[in-house]
Write a protein that holds these residues in place. Structure first.
Motif, mmCIF file in Angstrom:
data_model
loop_
_atom_site.group_PDB
_atom_site.id
_atom_site.type_symbol
_atom_site.label_atom_id
_atom_site.label_comp_id
_atom_site.label_asym_id
_atom_site.label_seq_id
_atom_site.Cartn_x
_atom_site.Cartn_y
_atom_site.Cartn_z
ATOM 1 N N VAL A 74 0.814 -1.658 0.008
ATOM 2 C CA VAL A 74 0.423 0.144 0.465
ATOM 3 C C VAL A 74 0.803 1.319 0.055
ATOM 4 C CG1 VAL A 74 -1.696 1.212 1.531
ATOM 5 C CG2 VAL A 74 -1.498 -1.224 1.469
ATOM 6 N N VAL A 75 1.763 1.254 0.797
ATOM 7 C CA VAL A 75 2.867 2.761 1.190
ATOM 8 C C VAL A 75 3.930 1.749 2.401
ATOM 9 C CG1 VAL A 75 1.661 3.575 2.995
ATOM 10 C CG2 VAL A 75 2.543 4.588 1.625
ATOM 11 N N PHE A 76 5.007 3.146 1.289
ATOM 12 C CA PHE A 76 6.268 2.744 1.941
ATOM 13 C C PHE A 76 6.582 4.510 1.556
ATOM 14 C CE2 PHE A 76 10.935 2.423 0.296
ATOM 15 C CZ PHE A 76 11.476 2.480 1.748
ATOM 16 N N SER A 77 7.078 4.243 2.772
ATOM 17 C CA SER A 77 7.487 6.522 2.943
ATOM 18 C C SER A 77 8.990 6.433 3.542
ATOM 19 C CB SER A 77 6.406 6.739 3.636
ATOM 20 O OG SER A 77 6.283 6.388 4.907
ATOM 21 N N PHE A 78 9.638 7.280 3.217
ATOM 22 C CA PHE A 78 10.949 7.332 4.503
ATOM 23 C C PHE A 78 11.486 8.713 3.921
ATOM 24 C CE2 PHE A 78 12.676 6.088 -0.288
ATOM 25 C CZ PHE A 78 13.369 7.625 -0.637
ATOM 26 N N ARG A 79 12.402 9.506 5.310
ATOM 27 C CA ARG A 79 12.593 11.018 5.160
ATOM 28 C C ARG A 79 14.138 10.423 4.806
ATOM 29 N NH1 ARG A 79 8.543 13.843 7.188
ATOM 30 N NH2 ARG A 79 6.713 12.459 8.581
ATOM 31 N N TRP A 80 14.188 11.801 3.795
ATOM 32 C CA TRP A 80 15.339 12.025 4.015
ATOM 33 C C TRP A 80 15.897 13.586 3.541
ATOM 34 C CZ3 TRP A 80 17.187 9.671 -2.026
ATOM 35 C CH2 TRP A 80 16.360 10.836 -2.855
ATOM 36 N N THR A 89 21.402 20.818 4.945
ATOM 37 C CA THR A 89 19.884 21.269 5.115
ATOM 38 C C THR A 89 19.543 21.708 5.945
ATOM 39 O OG1 THR A 89 18.502 19.408 5.172
ATOM 40 C CG2 THR A 89 18.764 19.643 3.053
ATOM 41 N N GLY A 90 20.336 21.547 7.349
ATOM 42 C CA GLY A 90 20.169 21.812 8.703
ATOM 43 C C GLY A 90 19.170 20.980 9.151
ATOM 44 N N GLY A 91 19.718 19.770 8.554
ATOM 45 C CA GLY A 91 18.338 18.578 9.171
ATOM 46 C C GLY A 91 17.247 18.567 8.824
ATOM 47 N N VAL A 92 16.386 19.622 7.889
ATOM 48 C CA VAL A 92 15.123 19.638 7.428
ATOM 49 C C VAL A 92 15.253 18.259 6.491
ATOM 50 C CG1 VAL A 92 13.399 20.420 6.400
ATOM 51 C CG2 VAL A 92 14.753 21.853 7.809
ATOM 52 N N ALA A 93 14.842 17.392 6.850
ATOM 53 C CA ALA A 93 14.113 15.982 5.709
ATOM 54 C C ALA A 93 13.032 16.456 4.683
ATOM 55 C CB ALA A 93 14.454 15.029 6.171
ATOM 56 N N THR A 94 12.850 16.032 3.772
ATOM 57 C CA THR A 94 11.232 16.028 2.979
ATOM 58 C C THR A 94 11.438 15.021 3.403
ATOM 59 O OG1 THR A 94 12.701 15.363 1.150
ATOM 60 C CG2 THR A 94 12.276 17.283 1.264
ATOM 61 N N LEU A 95 10.037 14.025 3.159
ATOM 62 C CA LEU A 95 8.371 13.137 4.090
ATOM 63 C C LEU A 95 8.817 12.715 1.885
ATOM 64 C CD1 LEU A 95 7.836 10.955 4.934
ATOM 65 C CD2 LEU A 95 5.289 12.216 4.691
ATOM 66 N N VAL A 96 9.373 11.751 1.391
ATOM 67 C CA VAL A 96 8.908 10.826 0.158
ATOM 68 C C VAL A 96 7.952 9.565 0.738
ATOM 69 C CG1 VAL A 96 10.258 9.295 -1.969
ATOM 70 C CG2 VAL A 96 11.783 10.794 -0.566
ATOM 71 N N GLU A 97 7.017 9.516 -0.259
ATOM 72 C CA GLU A 97 5.970 7.891 0.244
ATOM 73 C C GLU A 97 5.630 7.812 -1.723
ATOM 74 O OE1 GLU A 97 2.427 9.421 2.111
ATOM 75 O OE2 GLU A 97 2.578 11.068 0.947
ATOM 76 N N PHE A 98 5.550 6.397 -1.322
ATOM 77 C CA PHE A 98 5.110 5.457 -2.457
ATOM 78 C C PHE A 98 3.871 5.025 -2.583
ATOM 79 C CE2 PHE A 98 9.892 5.352 -2.689
ATOM 80 C CZ PHE A 98 10.366 6.167 -3.552
ATOM 81 N N ARG A 99 3.079 4.904 -3.271
ATOM 82 C CA ARG A 99 1.942 4.958 -2.997
ATOM 83 C C ARG A 99 1.298 3.355 -3.705
ATOM 84 N NH1 ARG A 99 -0.586 5.912 1.020
ATOM 85 N NH2 ARG A 99 -0.167 8.380 2.191
ATOM 86 N N LEU A 100 1.174 2.519 -4.166
ATOM 87 C CA LEU A 100 0.300 1.339 -4.962
ATOM 88 C C LEU A 100 -0.981 1.220 -5.217
ATOM 89 C CD1 LEU A 100 3.027 -1.671 -4.567
ATOM 90 C CD2 LEU A 100 3.215 0.846 -5.892
ATOM 91 N N GLU A 101 -1.372 1.424 -6.067
ATOM 92 C CA GLU A 101 -2.784 1.438 -6.042
ATOM 93 C C GLU A 101 -2.982 0.022 -7.295
ATOM 94 O OE1 GLU A 101 -5.282 4.695 -6.429
ATOM 95 O OE2 GLU A 101 -3.803 5.445 -6.200
ATOM 96 N N ASP A 102 -4.288 -0.723 -6.971
ATOM 97 C CA ASP A 102 -4.773 -1.595 -8.410
ATOM 98 C C ASP A 102 -4.664 -1.222 -9.866
ATOM 99 O OD1 ASP A 102 -3.717 -3.756 -7.137
ATOM 100 O OD2 ASP A 102 -5.527 -4.320 -6.702
#
Length: 148
Positions: A74-80, A89-102
């Motif tokens: 369904v969903v896999f996400s990480f911050r980097w 970046t002074g420790g500021v991370a973005t959120l990367v989300e991979f969402r799957l649907e049929d």
């Protein structure tokens, strides 16, 4: 799809079953093959993952991420920290989300990277542009990988 400067969104139809796409995203070795990175750890919720890029032109660049969510198929996400050597970046991370649907003929992958507005102003545009371009390439890479 309209978005502000805070989020990148890409959608791609992959002619592969959801289970295949999920493994390509969450198996560290398979992720490394299409994303072009050699990871030192497996992905698990809360796990810090490090590695070295193998992407042409970026060989040896450090890869660091912290896995956020792992909801099977369904969903896999990480911050980097985007678009820069870790730590700039002074420790500021973005959120990367991979969402799957049929979807008819396969799996619809939606990729969203959000949080650019929190980056230091002098890095924001460069990180956004670089990652927008990068994700366009990487969505083609995962497509080629799972459809092979």
């Amino acid at each position: 799809m309209a978005h502000g400067s805070d989020r990148i969104e890409k959608q791609i139809l992959l002619k592969a079953p959801r289970s295949r796409v999920w493994r390509a995203l969450t198996d560290a070795r398979q992720f490394g093959e299409w994303f072009k990175v050699k990871l030192d750890q497996d992905f698990a919720a809360g796990q810090r993952v490090t590695g070295k890029m193998t992407y042409p032109g970026y060989e040896g660049f450090p890869f660091e991420a912290t896995v956020d969510r792992v909801e099977p198929e369904v969903v896999f996400s990480f911050r980097w920290e985007p678009g820069a050597e870790p730590g700039t970046t002074g420790g500021v991370a973005t959120l990367v989300e991979f969402r799957l649907e049929d979807a008819p003929g396969g799996t619809l992958l939606t990729l969203v990277e959000s949080g650019f507005d929190r980056l230091p102003a002098h890095l924001r545009d460069k990180a956004f542009r670089g990652n927008d371009e990068g994700w366009s390439l990487q969505t083609q890479n995962i497509k080629a990988y799972v459809e092979a």
